[in-house]
Write a protein that holds these residues in place. Structure first.
Motif, PDB file in Angstrom:
ATOM      1  N   ARG A  11      41.590  42.335  37.863  1.00 37.88           N
ATOM      2  CA  ARG A  11      42.382  42.615  36.667  1.00 37.88           C
ATOM      3  C   ARG A  11      43.112  43.947  36.859  1.00 37.88           C
ATOM      4  O   ARG A  11      42.500  44.943  37.251  1.00 37.88           O
ATOM      5  CB  ARG A  11      41.490  42.632  35.440  1.00 37.88           C
ATOM      6  N   PRO A  12      44.417  43.958  36.606  1.00 39.70           N
ATOM      7  CA  PRO A  12      45.231  45.142  36.924  1.00 39.70           C
ATOM      8  C   PRO A  12      44.754  46.427  36.256  1.00 39.70           C
ATOM      9  O   PRO A  12      44.844  47.508  36.844  1.00 39.70           O
ATOM     10  CB  PRO A  12      46.639  44.772  36.463  1.00 39.70           C
ATOM     11  N   GLU A  17      39.410  51.910  38.871  1.00 37.59           N
ATOM     12  CA  GLU A  17      37.958  52.013  38.721  1.00 37.59           C
ATOM     13  C   GLU A  17      37.237  51.192  39.783  1.00 37.59           C
ATOM     14  O   GLU A  17      36.222  51.627  40.327  1.00 37.59           O
ATOM     15  CB  GLU A  17      37.542  51.552  37.319  1.00 37.59           C
ATOM     16  N   TYR A  18      37.743  50.021  40.117  1.00 39.36           N
ATOM     17  CA  TYR A  18      37.128  49.188  41.146  1.00 39.36           C
ATOM     18  C   TYR A  18      37.165  49.902  42.492  1.00 39.36           C
ATOM     19  O   TYR A  18      36.168  49.923  43.222  1.00 39.36           O
ATOM     20  CB  TYR A  18      37.851  47.835  41.217  1.00 39.36           C
ATOM     21  N   LYS A  19      38.294  50.498  42.801  1.00 42.22           N
ATOM     22  CA  LYS A  19      38.388  51.260  44.056  1.00 42.22           C
ATOM     23  C   LYS A  19      37.418  52.434  44.055  1.00 42.22           C
ATOM     24  O   LYS A  19      36.763  52.708  45.066  1.00 42.22           O
ATOM     25  CB  LYS A  19      39.816  51.768  44.254  1.00 42.22           C
ATOM     26  N   LEU A  51      45.013  40.514  44.429  1.00 44.60           N
ATOM     27  CA  LEU A  51      44.082  39.589  45.057  1.00 44.60           C
ATOM     28  C   LEU A  51      43.203  40.364  46.021  1.00 44.60           C
ATOM     29  O   LEU A  51      43.687  41.200  46.786  1.00 44.60           O
ATOM     30  CB  LEU A  51      44.833  38.499  45.829  1.00 44.60           C
ATOM     31  N   MET A  52      41.924  40.086  45.948  1.00 48.13           N
ATOM     32  CA  MET A  52      40.991  40.710  46.875  1.00 48.13           C
ATOM     33  C   MET A  52      40.469  39.649  47.833  1.00 48.13           C
ATOM     34  O   MET A  52      40.145  38.533  47.435  1.00 48.13           O
ATOM     35  CB  MET A  52      39.826  41.357  46.126  1.00 48.13           C
ATOM     36  N   ALA A  88      38.858  38.608  38.402  1.00 50.88           N
ATOM     37  CA  ALA A  88      39.484  37.433  37.801  1.00 50.88           C
ATOM     38  C   ALA A  88      39.320  36.260  38.773  1.00 50.88           C
ATOM     39  O   ALA A  88      40.131  36.084  39.681  1.00 50.88           O
ATOM     40  CB  ALA A  88      40.954  37.702  37.512  1.00 50.88           C
ATOM     41  N   PRO A  89      38.253  35.467  38.616  1.00 50.81           N
ATOM     42  CA  PRO A  89      38.024  34.346  39.527  1.00 50.81           C
ATOM     43  C   PRO A  89      39.189  33.359  39.522  1.00 50.81           C
ATOM     44  O   PRO A  89      39.846  33.161  38.503  1.00 50.81           O
ATOM     45  CB  PRO A  89      36.755  33.690  38.975  1.00 50.81           C
TER      46      PRO A  89
END
Length: 109
Positions: A11-12, A17-19, A51-52, A88-89
């Protein structure tokens, strides 16, 4: 050894925070992965699509049991409670998947 690749959206509003979280993954999460025979683990982010792609190598002999041990680990569960809502699956993922599995179509050693 088996190479495994998966993909999921991010999610943009959670990219920064994810990083930050993944720059300093909790040591017990990393240890659980190692105990479950996961090595050479990387996550790549493609922006602006968010996309990861994750890649790891599995060196064990019973992936279902090792994967179940990861899922049963309380520290990993706490980690997932934080990271999961940021992801986001893909709608096309298989039943029971969070990160969508991918088919390896090429490899060069």
């Amino acid at each position: 050894m088996k190479r495994m690749g998966m993909v999921i959206g991010l999610r943009p509003e959670h990219v920064a925070e994810y990083k930050r979280l993944h720059a300093d993954v909790w040591p017990r999460v990393l240890e659980r992965l190692r105990q479950s025979n996961i090595t050479n683990y990387s996550i790549f982010l493609r922006q602006p699509e968010n996309l990861m792609f994750s890649y790891w190598e599995y060196t064990g002999s019973d992936f279902q049991a090792d994967n179940a041990a990861i899922a049963a680990d309380p520290v990993t569960q706490d980690w997932w409670k934080i990271c999961g809502p940021m992801q986001a699956p893909l709608p096309s993922r298989d039943a029971g998947e969070w990160w969508a599995g991918m088919e390896e179509v090429f490899h060069l050693d």
